[in-house]
Write a protein that holds these residues in place. Structure first.
Motif, short mmCIF file in Angstrom:
data_model
loop_
_atom_site.label_atom_id
_atom_site.label_comp_id
_atom_site.label_asym_id
_atom_site.label_seq_id
_atom_site.Cartn_x
_atom_site.Cartn_y
_atom_site.Cartn_z
N THR A 1 18.27 -8.77 -1.55
CA THR A 1 19.32 -8.09 -0.79
C THR A 1 19.67 -6.73 -1.38
OG1 THR A 1 21.16 -9.05 -2.06
CG2 THR A 1 20.29 -10.35 -0.23
N GLN A 2 19.10 -6.37 -2.53
CA GLN A 2 19.38 -5.10 -3.18
C GLN A 2 18.49 -4.00 -2.60
OE1 GLN A 2 18.54 -5.99 -7.29
NE2 GLN A 2 20.61 -6.73 -7.71
N TRP A 3 18.85 -2.76 -2.92
CA TRP A 3 17.95 -1.65 -2.65
C TRP A 3 16.61 -1.95 -3.32
CZ3 TRP A 3 17.35 3.06 -6.12
CH2 TRP A 3 16.51 4.02 -5.52
N TYR A 4 15.51 -1.73 -2.62
CA TYR A 4 14.22 -2.19 -3.11
C TYR A 4 13.90 -1.69 -4.52
CZ TYR A 4 9.26 -2.86 -3.71
OH TYR A 4 8.05 -3.21 -4.24
N THR B 1 8.84 -6.45 6.22
CA THR B 1 8.78 -6.07 7.63
C THR B 1 8.18 -4.67 7.77
OG1 THR B 1 10.97 -5.03 7.63
CG2 THR B 1 10.87 -7.42 8.04
N ASP B 2 7.78 -4.33 8.98
CA ASP B 2 7.26 -2.98 9.22
C ASP B 2 8.32 -1.93 8.89
OD1 ASP B 2 4.90 -4.08 10.06
OD2 ASP B 2 5.32 -3.89 12.21
N GLU B 3 9.56 -2.24 9.19
CA GLU B 3 10.65 -1.30 8.90
C GLU B 3 10.80 -1.10 7.39
OE1 GLU B 3 15.48 -0.79 9.62
OE2 GLU B 3 14.41 -2.54 10.42
N GLU B 4 10.75 -2.20 6.63
CA GLU B 4 10.87 -2.10 5.17
C GLU B 4 9.70 -1.31 4.58
OE1 GLU B 4 13.21 -6.25 4.04
OE2 GLU B 4 11.03 -6.27 4.39
N TYR B 5 8.53 -1.53 5.13
CA TYR B 5 7.34 -0.82 4.65
C TYR B 5 7.45 0.68 4.94
CZ TYR B 5 2.43 0.67 4.51
OH TYR B 5 1.26 1.34 4.26
N ALA B 6 7.84 1.03 6.15
CA ALA B 6 7.98 2.44 6.51
C ALA B 6 9.06 3.11 5.66
CB ALA B 6 8.32 2.57 8.00
N GLN C 1 10.79 6.66 1.06
CA GLN C 1 11.66 6.76 -0.11
C GLN C 1 10.90 6.90 -1.43
OE1 GLN C 1 14.39 3.45 -0.16
NE2 GLN C 1 15.63 4.26 1.52
N CYS C 2 9.69 6.34 -1.50
CA CYS C 2 8.98 6.32 -2.77
C CYS C 2 8.77 7.73 -3.36
CB CYS C 2 7.65 5.59 -2.63
SG CYS C 2 6.77 5.42 -4.20
N PRO C 3 8.27 8.71 -2.60
CA PRO C 3 8.12 10.05 -3.17
C PRO C 3 9.44 10.65 -3.62
CG PRO C 3 6.84 9.84 -1.14
CD PRO C 3 7.72 8.64 -1.22
#
Length: 289
Positions: free
Chosen positions: A93-96, A131-136, A141-143
């Motif tokens: 439930t946290q920020w990834y 989910t697709d949304e989490e992946y997108a 956010q990663c960069p």
């Protein structure tokens, strides 16, 4: 001691793959590079630098072996390996990036991630654990996350270990037949064999979004484990601006004169049985306290 720096499937042997690095050459160069790693560690510790090294790649690509050689002579209080288990229900439930941020180094520390936040772009994407949304969202956010790390002064290095499908299969079979290494195989690892192309597409898409100038990926060809270890360590050393730190003067103090201390009788202590004495060719020697 002075400073000396020494993805895609690799080509098959028929296409000119280089011969395996001979063991004497490998061991000699590995020891030299490990001396430099100790020097780099002292530079990190004394200057308060923060170094993060990310190890990613195919299952059985040799990441663990490289990490073992990198840390073999380093101080575990300075150089720390992070290999996080699956997230708990609370962590889900946290920020990834939150649980990974908690593992980042303080001043004078080195953190080596044996797999990292890139789990979302690899196994979670391929196996449907996000989910697709989490992946997108991760790809967006990663960069940004990594740019913030670099802007804050963290030295970030990312290595992708690439192994051919033929070599991966050979290593998997070897592990299946070796009871000392069978623990390295999980159902998830075996599933990766079935989904080779899915993992390839996921890796290519991940690189398209996260192989950026501020935090680029460095691909290590890993069909030859010895060559991969040497190449990765040499590259890491070449990219960190360390220098030799003069160690403090140390001298062994003389032992003070006895004040009458007597060791307790051996029979008052529970001693470990001398299993070594049962081995063929074992001799006997005196022992201390």
């Amino acid at each position: 001691m002075t400073r000396q720096d020494g993805g895609k499937r690799p080509p098959k042997k028929s296409e000119g793959r280089r011969a395996r690095l001979p063991r004497p050459v490998y061991e000699r160069e590995l020891l030299r590079l490990q001396e430099q790693l100790v020097m780099m560690q002292e530079w990190v510790r004394s200057t308060g630098a923060r170094l993060v090294v990310v190890f990613e790649g195919r299952d059985a690509a040799g990441k663990g072996g490289v990490i073992k050689r990198v840390t073999e002579y380093l101080n575990p209080r300075v150089a720390r390996i992070v290999a996080l288990p699956a997230p708990t229900e609370r962590q889900r439930t946290q920020w990834y990036f939150q649980r990974y941020a908690e593992q980042l180094p303080a001043a004078g520390e080195i953190v080596l991630f044996d797999r990292s936040w890139y789990n979302r772009a690899g196994v979670e994407r391929v196996m449907g654990f996000c989910t697709d949304e989490e992946y997108a969202r991760f790809l967006r956010q990663c960069p940004v996350f990594e740019r913030l790390l670099v802007e804050d002064g963290i030295l970030l290095r990312k290595y992708w270990f690439s192994v051919s499908d033929e070599e991966q299969e050979r290593r998997f079979r070897s592990r299946l037949e070796d009871p000392m290494r069978r623990w390295k195989l999980s159902p998830m690892d075996l599933e990766s064999r079935v989904r080779w192309e899915a993992y390839s597409r996921a890796k290519d898409e991940m690189f398209a979004h996260t192989d950026v100038p501020g935090s680029p990926w460095y691909v290590v060809e890993a069909d030859d484990k010895r060559r991969a270890r040497i190449n990765m360590i040499a590259h890491l050393l070449s990219g960190v601006p360390y220098h030799e730190v003069e160690p403090p003067e140390l001298s062994l103090p003389p032992r003070p004169p006895s004040t009458g201390y007597r060791r307790p009788p051996r029979e008052t202590q529970t001693r470990v049985p001398d299993h070594a004495a049962t081995l063929e060719g074992a001799g006997t020697e005196g022992s201390g306290g």
